[in-house]
Design an enzyme around this catalytic site. Structure first.
Site, short mmCIF file in Angstrom:
data_model
loop_
_atom_site.label_atom_id
_atom_site.label_comp_id
_atom_site.label_asym_id
_atom_site.label_seq_id
_atom_site.Cartn_x
_atom_site.Cartn_y
_atom_site.Cartn_z
N ASP A 67 0.81 -1.22 0.00
CA ASP A 67 0.00 0.00 0.00
C ASP A 67 0.84 1.27 0.00
O ASP A 67 2.06 1.24 0.21
CB ASP A 67 -0.95 -0.01 1.21
CG ASP A 67 -0.29 -0.52 2.50
OD1 ASP A 67 0.95 -0.53 2.56
OD2 ASP A 67 -1.01 -0.88 3.43
N ASN A 136 -7.37 -2.82 14.45
CA ASN A 136 -8.76 -3.07 14.07
C ASN A 136 -8.89 -4.28 13.13
O ASN A 136 -9.94 -4.51 12.55
CB ASN A 136 -9.38 -1.83 13.41
CG ASN A 136 -8.68 -1.45 12.11
OD1 ASN A 136 -7.74 -2.12 11.68
ND2 ASN A 136 -9.14 -0.38 11.47
N HIS A 138 -7.14 -4.79 10.30
CA HIS A 138 -6.90 -4.58 8.87
C HIS A 138 -5.61 -5.27 8.41
O HIS A 138 -4.70 -5.50 9.21
CB HIS A 138 -6.91 -3.08 8.50
CG HIS A 138 -5.72 -2.28 8.91
ND1 HIS A 138 -5.80 -0.96 9.27
CD2 HIS A 138 -4.40 -2.59 9.00
CE1 HIS A 138 -4.60 -0.50 9.55
NE2 HIS A 138 -3.73 -1.47 9.40
N GLU A 143 -9.60 -1.99 5.34
CA GLU A 143 -10.19 -1.65 6.64
C GLU A 143 -11.47 -2.48 6.87
O GLU A 143 -12.07 -2.97 5.91
CB GLU A 143 -10.55 -0.16 6.66
CG GLU A 143 -9.36 0.78 6.50
CD GLU A 143 -8.52 0.90 7.77
OE1 GLU A 143 -8.50 -0.03 8.60
OE2 GLU A 143 -7.84 1.93 7.92
C1 F6R Z 1 1.51 -1.40 6.11
C2 F6R Z 1 0.27 -2.14 6.26
C3 F6R Z 1 -0.53 -2.12 7.52
C4 F6R Z 1 0.32 -2.39 8.77
C5 F6R Z 1 -0.55 -2.31 10.02
C6 F6R Z 1 0.26 -2.49 11.27
O1 F6R Z 1 2.04 -1.59 4.82
O2 F6R Z 1 -0.12 -2.73 5.32
O3 F6R Z 1 -1.53 -3.10 7.43
O4 F6R Z 1 0.92 -3.65 8.66
O5 F6R Z 1 -1.20 -1.09 10.07
O6 F6R Z 1 1.10 -1.38 11.42
P1 F6R Z 1 2.25 -1.36 12.53
O7 F6R Z 1 3.24 -2.38 12.12
O8 F6R Z 1 2.83 0.04 12.44
O9 F6R Z 1 1.59 -1.65 13.82
#
Ligand code: F6R
Length: 254
Positions: A67, A136, A138, A143
């Site tokens: 992403d 959450n 995701h 989301e």
């Molecule tokens: C990032 C991504 C997100 C993160 C998730 C956890 O490329 O795809 O799904 O893996 O938000 O983020 P952290 O590792 O910062 O807790």
């Protein structure tokens, strides 16, 4: 699905780096699906260290990231392109043209999503997709929602996600409202998936994803339908799973 329990972030990162390194060693032209965020930083540090010691060659590897924030250029310090360059690509011998991330500055995001989906199809298969998990539930920026979205698409980031990610920006308002993300179908078409989670704030999401009902309200729960998922998580993130399953060991097959 196999869950590896790690005592802490260091052990989780070591396990993840070893799994990714094994892919690169056994298949030098592997396609790696990569993630950003704080979770994989230790993994990337270890991969870079292995490369610097002459143990890993990335010259034929291709990477595709999950992403990117809409509206941020690759030079913006909070963009995911910048993150990947800094934490991994500049430290290994991967040709820059083998690294793919959605273009946050594309004039037309819908067209950019189509281009990225076509690119994913042209790469045939992602050999291993690395994932973090949002508090959450995701994955990528898919989301919680009423349905699963198959291909790369534009998303409105959940308030919770913008709040969580504001730690990287100077103010919460600076966090972009939208992002481009691989879809659930793109993620699920990877040959194998490596999901990482650390910290207490991931415990409920990880439990819901791996042991709860499969629902787009918890996007990561779709991983229960994939037949080659490995999870590496630290004890804090495993807390709810340990309580529910009464599992006490280091490896759990389910
Ligand atoms: C990032 C991504 C997100 C993160 C998730 C956890 O490329 O795809 O799904 O893996 O938000 O983020 P952290 O590792 O910062 O807790």
């Amino acid at each position: 699905m196999r869950i590896y329990a790690a005592a802490d972030y260091e052990e989780m990162s070591q396990r993840a780096a070893s799994i990714l390194a094994a892919h690169v060693i056994t298949k030098p032209d592997a396609v790696l699906g990569l993630a950003t965020g704080s979770t994989p930083i230790g993994t990337y540090d270890r991969l870079a260290a292995m490369h610097q010691k002459g143990m890993l060659d990335f010259s034929q590897v291709t990477t595709v990231n999950l992403d990117e924030y809409e509206g941020l250029s690759g030079e913006h310090p909070q963009s995911y392109r910048y993150f990947m360059n800094k934490h991994l690509f500049e430290r290994i011998n991967i040709p820059r043209e083998h690294t793919f991330i959605p273009d946050g500055l594309a004039k037309n995001s819908a067209e950019e999503c189509k281009r990225y989906t076509a690119l994913l199809h042209s790469l045939k298969n992602i050999d291993i997709q690395l994932l973090g998990i949002g508090s959450n539930g995701h994955i990528g920026f898919n989301e919680p929602s009423d349905s699963f979205c198959r291909d790369t698409h534009v998303v409105m980031l959940a308030e919770q996600t913008r709040k969580n990610n504001s730690r990287f920006f100077s103010s919460p308002e600076e966090v972009p409202a939208r992002a481009i993300t691989m879809g659930i179908g793109n993620i699920m078409s990877a040959e194998s998936i490596l999901l990482l989670a650390n910290g207490k704030n991931k415990s409920d999401a990880l439990f819901a994803a791996l042991f709860g009902p499969i629902t787009p309200k918890v996007p990561a729960s779709i991983l229960q339908f994939h037949n080659n998922v490995t999870v590496a998580a630290d004890e804090e993130a495993l807390c709810a799973i340990r309580e529910f399953t009464r599992w006490e060991g280091k490896i759990y097959d389910c």
